[in-house]
Structure formats: structure tokens, C-alpha cells
Design an enzyme around this catalytic site. Structure first.
Site, mmCIF file in Angstrom:
data_model
loop_
_atom_site.group_PDB
_atom_site.id
_atom_site.type_symbol
_atom_site.label_atom_id
_atom_site.label_comp_id
_atom_site.label_asym_id
_atom_site.label_seq_id
_atom_site.Cartn_x
_atom_site.Cartn_y
_atom_site.Cartn_z
ATOM 1 N N ASP B 14 0.873 -1.180 0.000
ATOM 2 C CA ASP B 14 0.000 0.000 0.000
ATOM 3 C C ASP B 14 0.903 1.221 0.000
ATOM 4 O O ASP B 14 2.094 1.137 0.300
ATOM 5 C CB ASP B 14 -0.889 -0.008 1.252
ATOM 6 C CG ASP B 14 -1.764 1.243 1.343
ATOM 7 O OD1 ASP B 14 -2.430 1.566 0.349
ATOM 8 O OD2 ASP B 14 -1.768 1.909 2.393
ATOM 9 N N SER B 15 0.296 2.378 -0.290
ATOM 10 C CA SER B 15 1.044 3.632 -0.222
ATOM 11 C C SER B 15 1.515 3.937 1.205
ATOM 12 O O SER B 15 2.427 4.727 1.387
ATOM 13 C CB SER B 15 0.166 4.778 -0.704
ATOM 14 O OG SER B 15 -0.980 4.871 0.111
ATOM 15 N N CYS B 77 -4.393 -1.001 -2.146
ATOM 16 C CA CYS B 77 -4.507 0.453 -2.303
ATOM 17 C C CYS B 77 -5.346 0.668 -3.550
ATOM 18 O O CYS B 77 -5.021 0.137 -4.613
ATOM 19 C CB CYS B 77 -3.102 1.033 -2.490
ATOM 20 S SG CYS B 77 -3.038 2.760 -3.005
ATOM 21 N N GLU B 157 -5.183 9.443 8.880
ATOM 22 C CA GLU B 157 -3.820 9.289 9.414
ATOM 23 C C GLU B 157 -3.603 10.161 10.646
ATOM 24 O O GLU B 157 -2.743 9.872 11.474
ATOM 25 C CB GLU B 157 -2.784 9.621 8.326
ATOM 26 C CG GLU B 157 -2.924 8.721 7.124
ATOM 27 C CD GLU B 157 -1.655 7.997 6.715
ATOM 28 O OE1 GLU B 157 -0.558 8.408 7.116
ATOM 29 O OE2 GLU B 157 -1.770 6.998 5.979
ATOM 30 N N CYS B 189 -11.311 3.623 -0.978
ATOM 31 C CA CYS B 189 -9.944 3.914 -0.535
ATOM 32 C C CYS B 189 -9.754 3.132 0.755
ATOM 33 O O CYS B 189 -10.642 3.145 1.619
ATOM 34 C CB CYS B 189 -9.777 5.413 -0.270
ATOM 35 S SG CYS B 189 -8.219 5.856 0.541
ATOM 36 N N HIS B 191 -8.151 3.660 3.297
ATOM 37 C CA HIS B 191 -8.159 4.433 4.555
ATOM 38 C C HIS B 191 -9.568 4.651 5.104
ATOM 39 O O HIS B 191 -9.739 4.924 6.286
ATOM 40 C CB HIS B 191 -7.566 5.832 4.333
ATOM 41 C CG HIS B 191 -6.072 5.874 4.327
ATOM 42 N ND1 HIS B 191 -5.339 5.538 3.231
ATOM 43 C CD2 HIS B 191 -5.187 6.218 5.297
ATOM 44 C CE1 HIS B 191 -4.052 5.688 3.515
ATOM 45 N NE2 HIS B 191 -3.930 6.087 4.755
#
Lengths: 273, 273
Positions: B14-15, B77, B157, B189, B191
Site C-alpha cells: 500500500d502507499s 490500495c 492518518e 480507498c 483508509h
């Protein structure tokens, strides 16, 4: 015969677009200087990354600018200035300007009650460079309070410069500083001048905002004069831009940050440097 | 004698940290599989970067995992899945799983009125892969509305998972989709599952949220079974983590994302791959 050194461009780098607020101040102050700007948008942002990652990226950025025969390097990013100034300075072999000192001096001059707030990325705040630099400029005691504002960079890049929600976020970040009775607030990230309207509103009329753009441009001018590197041309300076990500995106967003069109922009592979 | 292929770990990249929400679902579904996770936090986020930058980074990430002798690669991702699946798949020579298809299929099954919203990064939205994938799963017409939500990754984040301001931002992003009468919303996404409480509140009770974690884990299990690559061990799987930035930061934030401690984490220089 090679070009005289003073005719060479000033090199500027940043993690992405924020440094354009510094470049704008330099262009206003020194309209006859050529500039080369590198924005590392492909690896942006730097603010939440570790000191050694930021140092490694900054050295690569400086090597790229040195290859372009610049006469000076401006680290137009607070995170990179706080983490990598010594490393870049030692390796460059020419004048390197960082952006912390000018902001710290302006804050020391602005404060009346010696209670100063500093906002920046997590990297800049963790580095503690602002409190140390401000204390060096002030005789006697001073209270310096820092606050990391990681969402501000995204809000600036998103163009949400004066949204109500941006104001709400600014209130959340500034509240602990305002409770301490600060009278001066350093915008310790080159993205933040874009949000200065909202930040000023959240800080209230009793707090002076310090945007280091003009003081940085002043240091650049002084350094060029002192070292005999000022460009004596009477023509308008040429401005070239490089990015590690999409040129189209850089041109669109960059023109908004700079408040004038970004015309000549090119893409480079920064990992090769 | 070399290790049987089915005993090899599953590779996940993932990023940065978002892919841990996918890893969590895979660990729950396949508790005996070993895994190797790479989070490219040194170059995160990918969402606002161009297609070729994301492809280049994804190929480097895959090369690192291949060097670790993985038996499968999960691109955990959405941005990388939308931009680089073909490139990674062609170069890997082993099963590669992407995260768009499972979410698209789940959305096609969930909708009643065939009005579906998709939220994701700017890269994922621009790639148009979700509308194409959802339409492939549905017979007949469907209305698909997309919205890029660039601030959500920063909010996730930052740990602002249930703040009022996060709710306000969710309202701003979702309003145009809700005006279209969607009954299903894809969290496009990795996240976003961390913000699902706030997103669900902003979307209201009539909208079903699609979190592709469990469907992705289902595809991983099916693919391993079909290819004879399932690990027949009865021991709990071992989980190792690599990052391109600070290990300390990865452990701290990663444990919050994964909801269990990240113990074995190492740093690598991904630009060498």
C-alpha cells in the site's frame, strides 16, 4: 567563455507547491534574477516523514539544482530547513538559505509579551528548531508554544483556503496556543500563507501573524549583495519549474499558489539524483 | 530443499497505512497464512499523484515483495489498483489481487435503485475504474456518481476518526452524491473504513456503505484454493512489516489501524528496487 557566476539562476526547492509562496516574495524583491524551482510533488508531503527520509530527499533535490548550475540554493520548505539544512549546506559548496531563521527573527521583533506561538508540520515541530532559533534572537526569557497542524497542507493544496470548515480546524489547532496568551504566531510552513485569512480570523485581532516570505527575500538579497552574486541585468528574470510528478497538475495548482501563470515546467526523475 | 510454494507468505503493499485495513480482513479470514506487508510511507500518499508516478512506485513495491519470495501480491490500495494493476500483474508472474473488483461487485449486489456513489482519492476517481467495474457487474442501466475526498486520508492518518469537523467535511463531500439519491456508497480507498462511523452518519440510514475488506479477503481465499497455494499449516501465521519511512511511526500508527500490535517492522530503501 562560460557565463559569469552572477548571471546564474537562484535554485529553490520544496516538497511540492508551498515553496512557491517564498519564490513569489523573492521574485517581487529581486525581479531581475533568474530562478529554477524544483517541487518534489512525487514524494510530497515531507511534514510527517522522518528526519532521515527528509534529509535524503533534500540532498537529491540539491544535487539536481547544482547540476543546473545555480549560484545559490533556497530551501523553501520549513520541514526540509529544519531537518536537512546542515547536510545540504555542507554538500553544496555555495550559499544555502533556509527559512526558519528569518521567521524566528521576525517573531522576536514582533512580540511584546514574549509569548510566541509556532505552527508547522509535525516534522518541523518535533525538530524544535523554531524555539531554539527564537530564543537565540531574544535576550532573557520567552515562552514559546508549538502546535503541529498536519491538515493545513492538505487544506491548502485542496484550495479550501477560506471555507468554514478550514476555520473550524484552525480554531481546534490554535486553541491551546491562544489559551497561553500568545501575541505572535509564526506561520512555520510555506503552505500556510495561503490560509492566512482563516488563521488570522481564528487567532483574533490581538495576535500578529508572522509570514516569513518578505524577510526570507531580504536575506536572499543581502546574501547576493555580500557575495557579489547579484544579477546586474535590467531584463525581467526568467523562471523555470521542475516537478517530480505531473506537469499539468503542477502548472494548474502552481499558478494558483504563485498568483501568476507557471509557463515553463518540466518533469524530472528525482530518484536518479 | 526449498520450501513448498504454498508455505510462502502473501505479499501486500500500500502507499502507507491504509492497506492494513485490508490485511486485517485477510488475517481474519486466513489465520494460518504468513504475510509480508510493505507500506510506502516515505512516498505517501499516492492519491493525488499522476498515473505514471503511481505505476512506477507500484512496480518498485512489487519487485521488493517478489524478492521476499511471496506466493501472491495484494495491491491493498485503490489508487495503485486503479493505476497499476495491469503493469504489476504483467511483470509479477504470480497471482495479483486488486481491490476495485470486489468493492464493485459488492456495490452491484447491494443497490436496489441502481444509483451508486463512489468516494476515493483523486487518482482513483479520475481513473474511472469503479464506474466501469460496477457497470460490468450490473445488467442494464445504472447511475454512478463519484466524489474525490482528498482530505479523508489526512483525517484518517491524523486519528481524527470521529471528530465533529470530520463529520462536517464528510457532509461537504457527500452532499452532491446524496442529492442524486444514491442508496449505496463504495468506500473506494483503504483508509476510509477508519472513518466509516462518520461517513455512515453523514450518509444517513438509507445508504448502504460498501467496505471491500471482507470481499477482498474472500477473493484471496478463493484464489489460493484454486491455485493450490493455500497454507495447510495449523499454526498462527507470522506477520512481518516493512516501511520506507520511520519504523517507530509505522509501529505506532500501524497498531491503531490494525487494531493489534505491529511487532516485527523494518525499514527498506524502496528507491533501490
Amino acid at each position: 567563455m562560460s557565463e559569469p557566476v552572477n548571471k546564474r539562476p537562484i535554485g529553490v526547492f520544496d516538497s511540492g507547491l508551498g515553496g512557491l509562496t517564498v519564490l513569489k516574495a523573492v521574485m517581487a524583491r529581486l525581479p531581475h534574477e533568474d530562478t529554477i524551482y524544483f517541487g518534489d510533488s512525487g514524494r510530497a508531503p515531507y511534514g510527517s516523514k522522518s528526519a532521515d527520509t527528509v534529509t535524503k530527499f533534500s540532498l537529491q533535490n540539491a544535487r539536481f539544482l547544482l547540476e543546473q548550475q545555480v549560484k545559490m540554493i533556497i530551501i523553501a520548505c520549513n520541514t526540509a530547513s529544519s531537518r536537512a539544512f546542515d547536510a545540504v549546506s555542507q554538500s553544496a559548496g555555495l550559499p544555502v538559505i533556509e527559512v526558519i531563521g528569518p521567521g524566528a527573527r521576525a517573531a522576536a521583533q514582533a512580540t511584546r509579551n514574549r509569548r510566541i506561538g509556532v505552527i508547522g508540520t509535525r516534522g518541523t515541530v518535533d525538530s524544535q528548531v523554531y524555539p531554539a532559533a527564537i530564543r537565540r534572537c531574544l535576550d532573557g526569557p520567552a515562552d514559546i508554544y508549538q502546535q503541529a497542524c498536519p491538515l493545513f497542507v492538505s487544506l491548502a493544496e485542496e484550495g479550501w483556503w477560506d471555507r468554514p470548515v478550514t476555520y473550524d480546524i484552525a480554531r481546534i489547532y490554535l486553541e491551546p496556543l491562544l489559551e497561553r496568551g500568545i501575541d505572535t504566531l509564526v506561520l512555520g510552513c510555506t503552505h500556510y500563507p495561503l490560509l492566512s485569512g482563516v488563521i488570522a480570523a481564528a487567532a483574533g485581532p490581538d495576535v500578529r501573524l508572522v509570514n516569513a516570505g518578505a524577510p526570507i527575500a531580504g536575506i536572499v538579497a543581502q546574501t547576493l549583495e555580500r557575495t557579489g552574486l547579484i544579477n546586474d541585468s535590467r531584463l525581467p528574470g526568467k523562471h523555470v519549474y521542475f516537478t517530480s510528478d505531473s506537469v499539468e497538475q503542477f502548472k494548474t495548482l502552481g499558478s494558483a499558489f504563485l498568483d501568476e501563470p507557471v509557463e515553463q515546467a518540466y518533469r524530472i526523475d528525482i530518484e536518479r539524483y
